[in-house]
Design an enzyme around this catalytic site. Structure first.
Site, PDB file in Angstrom:
ATOM      1  N   LYS A  58      -0.864  -9.634   2.765  1.00 12.68           N
ATOM      2  CA  LYS A  58      -0.118  -9.147   3.939  1.00 12.68           C
ATOM      3  C   LYS A  58      -1.039  -8.224   4.703  1.00 12.68           C
ATOM      4  CE  LYS A  58       3.150  -5.758   3.724  1.00 12.68           C
ATOM      5  NZ  LYS A  58       2.556  -4.747   4.615  1.00 12.68           N
ATOM      6  N   ASP A  74      -1.091  -6.397  -0.509  1.00 14.23           N
ATOM      7  CA  ASP A  74      -1.237  -5.762   0.806  1.00 14.23           C
ATOM      8  C   ASP A  74      -2.707  -5.460   1.099  1.00 14.23           C
ATOM      9  OD1 ASP A  74       0.072  -4.884   3.043  1.00 14.23           O
ATOM     10  OD2 ASP A  74       0.936  -3.082   2.107  1.00 14.23           O
ATOM     11  N   GLU A 108      -1.169  -5.640   8.428  1.00 16.29           N
ATOM     12  CA  GLU A 108      -0.402  -5.031   9.527  1.00 16.29           C
ATOM     13  C   GLU A 108      -1.006  -5.403  10.876  1.00 16.29           C
ATOM     14  OE1 GLU A 108      -0.021  -0.800   8.962  1.00 16.29           O
ATOM     15  OE2 GLU A 108       0.948  -1.025   7.010  1.00 16.29           O
ATOM     16  N   ASP A 111       0.833  -1.209   0.000  1.00 14.34           N
ATOM     17  CA  ASP A 111       0.000   0.000   0.000  1.00 14.34           C
ATOM     18  C   ASP A 111       0.868   1.259   0.000  1.00 14.34           C
ATOM     19  OD1 ASP A 111       0.876  -0.015   2.600  1.00 14.34           O
ATOM     20  OD2 ASP A 111      -1.109   0.029   3.525  1.00 14.34           O
ATOM     21  N   GLU A 116       9.323  -3.912  10.429  1.00 19.78           N
ATOM     22  CA  GLU A 116       9.644  -2.582   9.887  1.00 19.78           C
ATOM     23  C   GLU A 116      10.111  -1.651  11.007  1.00 19.78           C
ATOM     24  OE1 GLU A 116       6.766  -0.828   7.242  1.00 19.78           O
ATOM     25  OE2 GLU A 116       7.909   1.035   7.099  1.00 19.78           O
TER      26      GLU A 116
HETATM   27  O1  KIV Z   1       3.387  -1.265   1.635  1.00 17.25           O
HETATM   28  C1  KIV Z   1       4.580  -1.612   1.585  1.00 17.25           C
HETATM   29  O2  KIV Z   1       5.272  -1.414   0.600  1.00 17.25           O
HETATM   30  C2  KIV Z   1       5.114  -2.269   2.761  1.00 17.25           C
HETATM   31  C3  KIV Z   1       6.596  -2.485   2.828  1.00 17.25           C
HETATM   32  C4  KIV Z   1       7.280  -1.212   3.110  1.00 17.25           C
HETATM   33  C5  KIV Z   1       6.942  -3.555   3.786  1.00 17.25           C
HETATM   34  O3  KIV Z   1       4.384  -2.598   3.642  1.00 17.25           O
END
Ligand code: KIV
Length: 291
Positions: free
Chosen positions: A114, A84, A116, A45, A183
């Site tokens: 993915k 994401d 968070e 994202d 991160e």
């Molecule tokens: O959104 C993204 O690109 C990320 C990376 C920085 C790990 O979450």
């Protein structure tokens, strides 16, 4: 060559093989990264910042991620592509997370998602994994919480926050995440997390001891003009190369050295001559009526 699987990513940790990962948001970039041998691509994202020009990742929608993931998948034939989950798509309930993740997998073709968070999202991660959706976790700095953290700051520096990170990582591992992004985590804490976890850690601003590393492609290629995060390194300056190329283009168009015959299609010269002759003899209809 077949596509990399989450299991193969886990096995890379067991073999002590480093796991490089990069973000990608479009077809040509994904083709280049894939053919260079990047095993895992993230449609992050971060596209909200580096592609759309927002000052955070919060405005990114599920539709944005699906659109970019489809483009990336047309270019990436071998890499495992992770999509994401954007802000708001996994915070409401396990059911809604499931619905959104399933939609993203169906409509984008991604091989994993993915999201968070740690303990807070563990029940959702478990539900997704049980439903057959591979999940990558993401802890430490979670940019979608920028309004709580008050900026892009290193996490886990106090005893309380370091313990919270250990608990988050353990919860994600127990829930079945196949890898976890760390991160902006202090290097020694990342080392401890990497030693404790059976699943790979993928660092970004988390020191050299993680099992893998992820970077934003625009940062490492010098294509993001606004700022360069401390945790990155420039491997190329495509921004400068593009600017120089554009300046040459401007000059050549202005001085008429581009385009040339080489960029044009030929036509029978006699046809042009006939057309030219006709237009010089044909009177303007309005003029001839007036006469
Ligand atoms: O959104 C993204 O690109 C990320 C990376 C920085 C790990 O979450």
């Amino acid at each position: 060559m077949s596509r990399v699987t989450p299991d193969q990513i886990r096995q890379m940790k067991s073999r002590g093989e480093r796991i490089p990962m990069l973000t990608a948001y479009d077809y040509p970039t994904a083709s280049i990264l894939d053919s260079a041998g990047v095993p895992m691509l993230l449609v992050g994202d971060t596209l909200g910042m580096v592609v759309q020009g927002n000052d955070s990742t919060l405005p990114v929608t599920i539709e944005d991620i699906i659109y970019h993931t489809r483009a990336v998948l047309r270019g990436a034939k071998h890499a495992l592509v992770v999509a994401d989950m954007p802000f708001g798509s996994f915070q409401v309930s396990v059911e809604e997370t499931m619905r959104n993740a399933a939609r993203m997998m169906k409509e984008s073709g991604a091989q994993a998602v993915k999201l968070e968070g740690g303990v807070r999202v563990a029940a959702s991660v478990r539900a997704l994994v049980e439903a057959g959706i591979p999940v990558m976790g993401h802890i430490g700095l979670t940019p979608q919480s920028v309004n709580v953290t008050g900026g892009f700051k290193v996490q886990g520096k106090t005893e309380r926050s370091a313990r919270a990170l250990l608990a988050d990582a353990a919860a994600l591992e127990a829930a079945g995440a196949f890898a976890i992004v760390l991160e902006l985590v202090p290097a020694e804490l990342s080392r401890l997390l990497t030693e404790r976890l059976s699943v790979p850690t993928i660092g970004i601003g988390a020191g050299p001891s993680c099992d893998g590393e992820v970077q934003v492609i625009y940062d490492v290629m010098g294509l993001f003009p606004d700022f360069t995060p401390r945790h990155t390194k420039r491997y190329a300056d495509l921004g400068a190369a593009m600017r120089a190329g554009v300046e040459t283009y401007l000059r050549e168009v202005r001085e008429r050295s581009f385009p040339t015959e080489a960029q044009s299609a030929p036509i029978d010269a006699s046809l042009i001559e006939r057309l030219r002759a006709e237009s010089s003899t044909t009177k303007d209809p309005v003029e001839s009526e007036d006469a």
